[in-house]
Design a protein around this motif. Structure first.
Motif, mmCIF file in Angstrom:
data_model
loop_
_atom_site.group_PDB
_atom_site.id
_atom_site.type_symbol
_atom_site.label_atom_id
_atom_site.label_comp_id
_atom_site.label_asym_id
_atom_site.label_seq_id
_atom_site.Cartn_x
_atom_site.Cartn_y
_atom_site.Cartn_z
ATOM 1 N N GLU A 93 2.487 6.800 -7.007
ATOM 2 C CA GLU A 93 1.695 8.001 -7.276
ATOM 3 C C GLU A 93 2.542 9.258 -7.094
ATOM 4 O OE1 GLU A 93 -1.459 7.497 -4.493
ATOM 5 O OE2 GLU A 93 -2.632 6.172 -5.798
ATOM 6 N N ASP A 94 3.362 9.275 -6.050
ATOM 7 C CA ASP A 94 4.254 10.417 -5.822
ATOM 8 C C ASP A 94 5.150 10.658 -7.035
ATOM 9 O OD1 ASP A 94 3.226 10.545 -3.240
ATOM 10 O OD2 ASP A 94 4.915 9.449 -2.349
ATOM 11 N N GLU A 108 6.800 6.332 5.692
ATOM 12 C CA GLU A 108 5.802 5.322 6.052
ATOM 13 C C GLU A 108 6.411 3.984 6.451
ATOM 14 O OE1 GLU A 108 2.687 4.941 3.180
ATOM 15 O OE2 GLU A 108 2.086 7.034 3.381
ATOM 16 N N ARG A 127 1.418 4.271 -3.052
ATOM 17 C CA ARG A 127 1.463 5.723 -2.843
ATOM 18 C C ARG A 127 2.780 6.307 -3.340
ATOM 19 N NH1 ARG A 127 -1.749 4.001 1.589
ATOM 20 N NH2 ARG A 127 0.024 3.589 2.959
ATOM 21 N N ARG A 131 8.802 8.551 0.482
ATOM 22 C CA ARG A 131 7.631 7.788 0.910
ATOM 23 C C ARG A 131 8.067 6.591 1.767
ATOM 24 N NH1 ARG A 131 2.328 8.757 1.513
ATOM 25 N NH2 ARG A 131 2.446 9.960 -0.430
ATOM 26 N N ASP A 138 0.833 -1.206 0.000
ATOM 27 C CA ASP A 138 0.000 0.000 0.000
ATOM 28 C C ASP A 138 0.870 1.260 0.000
ATOM 29 O OD1 ASP A 138 -2.194 -1.646 0.027
ATOM 30 O OD2 ASP A 138 -2.628 -1.377 2.159
ATOM 31 N N SER A 139 1.940 1.249 0.790
ATOM 32 C CA SER A 139 2.852 2.390 0.790
ATOM 33 C C SER A 139 3.558 2.518 -0.554
ATOM 34 C CB SER A 139 3.889 2.245 1.910
ATOM 35 O OG SER A 139 3.297 2.426 3.177
ATOM 36 N N LEU A 199 -3.539 11.927 -12.007
ATOM 37 C CA LEU A 199 -2.515 12.398 -11.060
ATOM 38 C C LEU A 199 -1.835 13.655 -11.576
ATOM 39 C CD1 LEU A 199 -0.915 8.972 -10.083
ATOM 40 C CD2 LEU A 199 -2.286 10.457 -8.599
#
Length: 494
Positions: free
Chosen positions: A245-246, A273, A242, A269, A238-239, A491
């Motif tokens: 996406e970053d 996280e 993300r 990230r 999940d991290s 995005l």
């Protein structure tokens, strides 16, 4: 970066600080040394609860105990490694130690000692587990402020009592362990390669063959994940989603700099996280995508090229994701890029469909390779039929690597497992593996049309084997080419 004041002080039995000055460091007066001993509040942590891994680690130790009855088992966490001069790399505890304890502290060692019977010999049932660790920095001899590894320099260590409460295992001072091991009798096994001092203490008591059996067992034991491990892998994935996406959001900045902007963006990230990245991020733009482990990440990022991003967040408990997407830097695939990407996606779909309990581990690789071989024949890049290509392995000029591997505490988990238990083994519920086919047309490959050269595509997801099939842990990250474009468009507008 500041310098230390005095040489290292290994333990409380050393001579007082004022007698250890050697002229290389500023002196310490008797008054200052005495002053530093007192006036400190009691900071012992009480009412601590066991960490979440504690019961899982206890079950793993019990299984290990049952496998090697009557033998002393030594599993070190490892030591700090020098990066340059007096600076060290960030510490990462050995996978075997973390698996059996949930702890990540350097210089620590888990020892399973055969339980004693009524006669006092080591022939009782099971083992007694002890964690050997460094206690808190000593305040009487000044270690806490004068030693470069002392509390005021690198932070507070847990006391032995605190460690016992957190880990659910009795703890002792690790500085006593080497001498105790030298005097130990009976059969001993150690996980090698992590602590040279511990290995030296056991030189005449262990054999490479027996120690390898211990390492292999611990590697194979990690193949089937428990609920805690699956949950941690999902957190890592999940991290990672993300993090991808970053990266998409800053592709314009990467174009103005280099692949390292992508690497740094994902790393942020991972550190926010999790603990770190699980392996060196592959941020391969343009023809660099054809280099399987491109981690230099110093190349240009150009509109119209593809970006192969292979990266994974490692959680604070050290479980790692491993995900790859090949993205059009400007948000749209060209016709040829799309053709190659869609072929790899089709191969991945075939591979994922082959992941199920009772299937051979090799099945998903074979399924993906068949699709890619068929595509290469259709495109006129190799003479068919596909069966001939596969029999001779001709597709490997462009597919290069295996289609996946086990995943867990290591990105290539269970690597020491026997071939019959892993590559030639059978999939079981609870196993987590990657499915990652690819096609790579090298920039200097004269056997393919010029327009193919320099295009590399890989798609990778983390797949959990379930009771009735599989679950894609990284399904939140789009895979189909049209879905990737729509995802990126959304995005890039933000």
């Amino acid at each position: 970066m500041t310098d230390e004041l005095t040489p290292e002080i290994p333990d409380a039995d050393e001579q007082p600080i004022k007698q250890r000055k050697n002229g290389l460091y500023p002196g310490v007066s008797d008054e200052l040394a005495e002053n530093m001993k007192g006036g400190w509040a009691d900071t012992e942590l009480r009412d601590l609860r066991p960490i979440e891994q504690a019961p899982h680690a206890a079950r793993r130790r019990a299984a290990l105990s049952a496998r090697f009855p009557g033998e002393r088992l030594v599993i070190p966490a490892g030591n700090l490694k020098t990066r340059s001069n007096d600076t060290e790399y960030s510490f990462r505890a050995s996978t075997e130690y973390v698996y059996l304890t949930g702890d990540q502290t350097d210089d620590s060692v888990l020892v399973l000692e055969p339980a004693k019977d009524e006669a006092g010999s080591g022939n009782g049932n099971g083992h007694t587990a002890t964690l050997y660790r460094l206690p808190r920095s000593n305040r009487e001899n000044g270690e806490f402020w004068l030693n470069g590894m002392g509390e005021l320099w690198v932070g507070r260590r847990h006391s032995l009592a605190e460690s016992e409460a957190l880990l659910g295992v009795p703890c002792k001072d690790v500085r006593e362990l080497a001498d105790a091991l030298k005097e130990a009798t009976g059969p001993v096994r150690v996980v090698r390669g992590h602590d040279a001092g511990i290995e030296a203490a056991l030189t005449d008591k262990v054999t490479a063959e027996r120690d390898e059996e211990l390492r292999v067992y611990l590697s194979e034991a990690r193949a089937v994940k428990d609920d805690f491990e699956i949950g941690e892998l999902q957190k890592a994935v999940d991290s990672t989603v993300r993090g991808f996406e970053d990266v998409v959001k800053v592709l314009d900045k990467a174009e103005a700099t280099s692949e390292r902007y992508i690497e740094g963006t994902f790393f942020l990230r991972a550190r926010v996280e999790g603990n770190d990245v699980g392996y060196g991020s592959i941020c391969a733009a343009g023809p660099h995508a054809c280099t399987l482990h491109w981690v230099r990440n110093d190349g240009q990022v150009r509109s119209g090229d593809l970006l192969l991003l292979d990266a994974g967040v490692e959680t604070t408990t050290l479980y790692t994701a491993d995900v790859t997407r090949t993205l059009p830097i400007n948000g749209r695939y060209t016709d040829l890029q799309r053709k190659i990407y869609d072929a790899v996606h089709e191969a991945q779909e075939a591979g994922i469909a082959a992941v199920k309990p009772g299937a051979a581990f090799r099945d998903f690789h074979d399924a993906a390779q068949r699709v890619l071989a068929t595509k290469l024949v259709e495109w006129g890049l190799v003479e068919g039929p596909a069966d001939r290509v596969l029999e001779l392995g001709l597709q490997r000029r462009w597919t290069l690597h295996g289609t996946g591997h086990m995943l867990g505490l290591d990105v290539h988990d269970c690597a020491a497992a026997r071939t019959e238990a892993y590559v030639n083994g059978t999939l079981e519920p609870g196993m987590v593996l990657t499915v990652e086919p690819g096609l790579y047309f090298q920039a200097d490959d004269l056997t393919v049309p010029e327009e193919y050269r320099g295009i590399g595509v890989r798609i990778e997801d983390d797949i959990l084997v379930t009771d009735d099939g599989n679950r894609n842990l990284s399904a939140a990250l789009p895979r189909r080419s049209d879905e990737v474009e729509a995802w990126m468009a959304g995005l890039l507008k933000k």
